[in-house]
Every structure is written in C-alpha cells, then in structure tokens.
Enzyme design. Sequence first.
Site, PDB file in Angstrom:
ATOM      1  N   LYS A  84       7.937  -3.040   1.747  1.00 23.66           N
ATOM      2  CA  LYS A  84       8.369  -3.447   0.404  1.00 23.66           C
ATOM      3  C   LYS A  84       9.138  -4.760   0.464  1.00 23.66           C
ATOM      4  O   LYS A  84      10.007  -4.945   1.336  1.00 23.66           O
ATOM      5  CB  LYS A  84       9.230  -2.343  -0.209  1.00 23.66           C
ATOM      6  CG  LYS A  84       9.675  -2.598  -1.645  1.00 23.66           C
ATOM      7  CD  LYS A  84      10.416  -1.400  -2.194  1.00 23.66           C
ATOM      8  CE  LYS A  84      10.883  -1.598  -3.627  1.00 23.66           C
ATOM      9  NZ  LYS A  84      11.549  -0.391  -4.172  1.00 23.66           N
ATOM     10  N   SER A 153       9.946   1.348  -8.333  1.00 24.90           N
ATOM     11  CA  SER A 153       9.712  -0.057  -8.062  1.00 24.90           C
ATOM     12  C   SER A 153       8.859  -0.310  -6.820  1.00 24.90           C
ATOM     13  O   SER A 153       8.440  -1.435  -6.569  1.00 24.90           O
ATOM     14  CB  SER A 153      11.069  -0.759  -7.882  1.00 24.90           C
ATOM     15  OG  SER A 153      11.793  -0.191  -6.798  1.00 24.90           O
ATOM     16  N   SER A 177      12.191   5.524  -7.216  1.00 21.17           N
ATOM     17  CA  SER A 177      11.213   4.497  -6.874  1.00 21.17           C
ATOM     18  C   SER A 177      10.317   4.800  -5.683  1.00 21.17           C
ATOM     19  O   SER A 177       9.492   3.979  -5.305  1.00 21.17           O
ATOM     20  CB  SER A 177      11.925   3.166  -6.629  1.00 21.17           C
ATOM     21  OG  SER A 177      12.544   2.715  -7.815  1.00 21.17           O
TER      22      SER A 177
END
Length: 438
Positions: A84, A153, A177
């Site tokens: 990420k 996210s 997330s």
Amino acid sequence: MEKALVRPRSLADEVAQLRAGHPGPAAHADRLCGRIERLDPLLHTFVPEPGRPERLRAEARALVARYPDPGAAPALYGVAVGIKDIVHVDGLPTHAGSALPPGVLAGPQAAVVDRLRAAGALVAGKTVTAEFAGAAPGPTRNPHHPGHTPGGSSSGSAAAVAAGLVSLAIGTQTVGSVIRPAAYCGVVGFRPTYGRIPTDGVLPNAPSFDTLGLFTSDLAGAALAAPLLCDDWRDDWRDGAPPVLGVPAGPYLEQAGPAARAAFREQLDRLAAAGVTVCEVDLLPDFEWLVRQVRTINRFEQARSHADWFTRFGNLYRPETAAGIRHGQSVRPEDYETALRAREHARARLADAWAAAGVDLLVAPSATGPAPLGLGGTGDAVMSLPWSYAGLPALSLPAGVSVDGLPFGLQVVGAAGADEVLLARAAPLERALGGSAG
C-alpha cells in the site's frame, strides 16, 4: 462478473511452486508484469511505475544469487507482494494517493517491508490507496464489477489479490480499511491485534488505531504470512473443534443494510448446519457513544499527523481529506484526552462481557452491504469500528455473493493478542462457507 478479472491465486501454492523451481523468480516476475500490463489499465490497482519489469527482474536475479537452492530459501522466496502506497519501500516513491511532492513524504523503509524481504519476497510495486488512507478514493475498480468500488482505503491491495495480480498484498486499517475492501473484493483480509506488526515507516493517519494488515485469496495464505510479519508469533494452535460464535446483537448489527443482514443469516445457517454453535451476545449497548469516541480520536490525530504538511500544502489536499483535518483541528485537546481514557474503560468492559458470554469468537457482517456502485466513495466502515476501537484482531472471509455477483464477507473477531487462535479456529468456518468468491 468478468471471470478474466477475478482470478485469485493461492499464496501457499505459489510458494510451493517457487520453492520447487517451477517457475523461477525471474519467470514468475515476468508473468506477473504481463498480467499487470494487461489488466491494470482497467483496474488501476498499482501506482504506475515506469521500468517495473526491469526492476523486478533485477530483484529476482539478486534473490537467486543469494539463494541458489530454492528448497533452502526463506518462506516467501520469489513471491511478489503489493505494498500500500503509504508504506515506505526503498527505491520507490511514496505518494499516498496525493498530489504532494513525493520527496516531502519520503522516509526509511518500513519494518514490514524489511520482514517481507528477509522472507525472500519481491516487491511487485505500490498499490493504490485513498488519499492518505482516508476517505478520498483512488481510481481502483472492483474486479468483480468494475463500475463498483473495491472499498478503501486499501483499495489497490484488495483488488490486486482478487484479480490474481499478486497472491499477497499489504494494507492498513484505521477503522475499516482492510476488512471492508476484502469483503467487497471477495478475498481474505486479516487485521492483526493493534501493534502486532510494527508501523515504523508507515505514514500515520490516526496512530491510536493505525494497524498493518494483509490480503490473501484464502485463510491458508494469511496463516502462512502472518507469522512472518507479526511480533512474537506462537505457532502452537491448530485447527480443532468448531468454535462457539457470538453475534453482537442490537444497535451495532442494525448498522448493516438489508442485503448484508440477509446474507449474514444465511451464513449463520450454513455454519450451524456444519455443527458450529452460534449464540447472541450483548456486547455493545452503547454503540452510538462508541462511534463518537472513535470520531473524536480519529479526527484529532489525523489533524495532528498532517499539521506540518497541511500547513505547507493544504491547497493540494482533496476536499474529503481537508474536511477531516479541519474537523480534527476543531477538537479540543481535553475532549481527545477524555476519549482516550474512555477507550481504556470500554476495552475492559468489552473483554469482561465477552468472557462472561462464554464464546470463542465474534462474527458479524464485514460491511454494511456489497460494494456500492460508483467510484466516488469507498463504502461505510462502521461494521469494523468497534473492533478497531478496541484493537482486536479480525478477519474477513469470503462468504457468498449477491444476486448481482458482488461478494459478501463474514467478519470474524478474536480476543486481543490471540491472533494465532483466530486464524486457527476460523478454518472450519472457511470450509463451511465455501471459500473464495472468485
């Protein structure tokens, strides 16, 4: 669903093939880059990286030189992992889904990446995140239906695993997330106990909640990766008798929409038919109060984390992120401190009520429904909120699909620090639910 876009790969199978030398790391990297080149112009799971194939080939050659005998290599030898884009990786810029100059966000490589590389993994690239792991979504599409959100996210990480671009990806969870995008994309998401994976080298959002997690296609993959990433892993739990499951009834469960509640009832019926005991428990009578405490802590810490960047580059922030920061700037320090103290009392009350209920694990919908249509939002994190607040480990297991072919997830929650127990005792649940949504 376009089957060509949904082809999750087993991490355990990939590890076995690479350790057997079929294929070698370089050939495996070439195949991965080819699939990214074919599918990512539609899915947008990875941050664009000129020269990705050349970089990965060089990493693969160095890995082979370091471990000429793949059978004696580390556990993740040759596995390419998505990271990420709020997690620092040496040699790759950190953008965090933002328009800020990447040099401003630079920092030492994250401890989690050190651990992955020590285990023999390659870095496939940075995966797309909502801006600063907040509410402003990135361009990633859901592989099951590209017109729907993959969640956030950690959108790129979840979608990359669902599409089979990588078999392992790293995400983060402040509130929801990891669990939510795992559910929306039909993969396994694992959020360990708060603090179990060091967050050194990860851009902060709300440090009292921020937790690193991972995505795999199945529970076996999560069980393979977790001991390599988590501190002080105890490999002394095995899949045994089905656990006793508690369902947190009341205002919390009512946050789920009609489709999610109907799917959850079907999931519980399937578990009961497999011999799993399920009972209702009263754990969250003050749910609305808890939501307010989370919002107070989250927003105050978000504003504090961005104090310097927002002062210098506030005009470059997207409206959703800027609104959250401004909200945090309005929170009084004394209210924040009160909320932190209240959390400690709430954690203790939850642990006492759980023990009194006599259940092993908690179960709930992973999200309020299937992935919403459109890419302008990432869905609602509320089903993860109490467990993130308490710092508890949680899984999302693929658990059926809607009439439109969009996945549902079953959220399974363990006791603090009992990540090993959670992964082991969730195995019979995965079998009863039928595994991947792909």
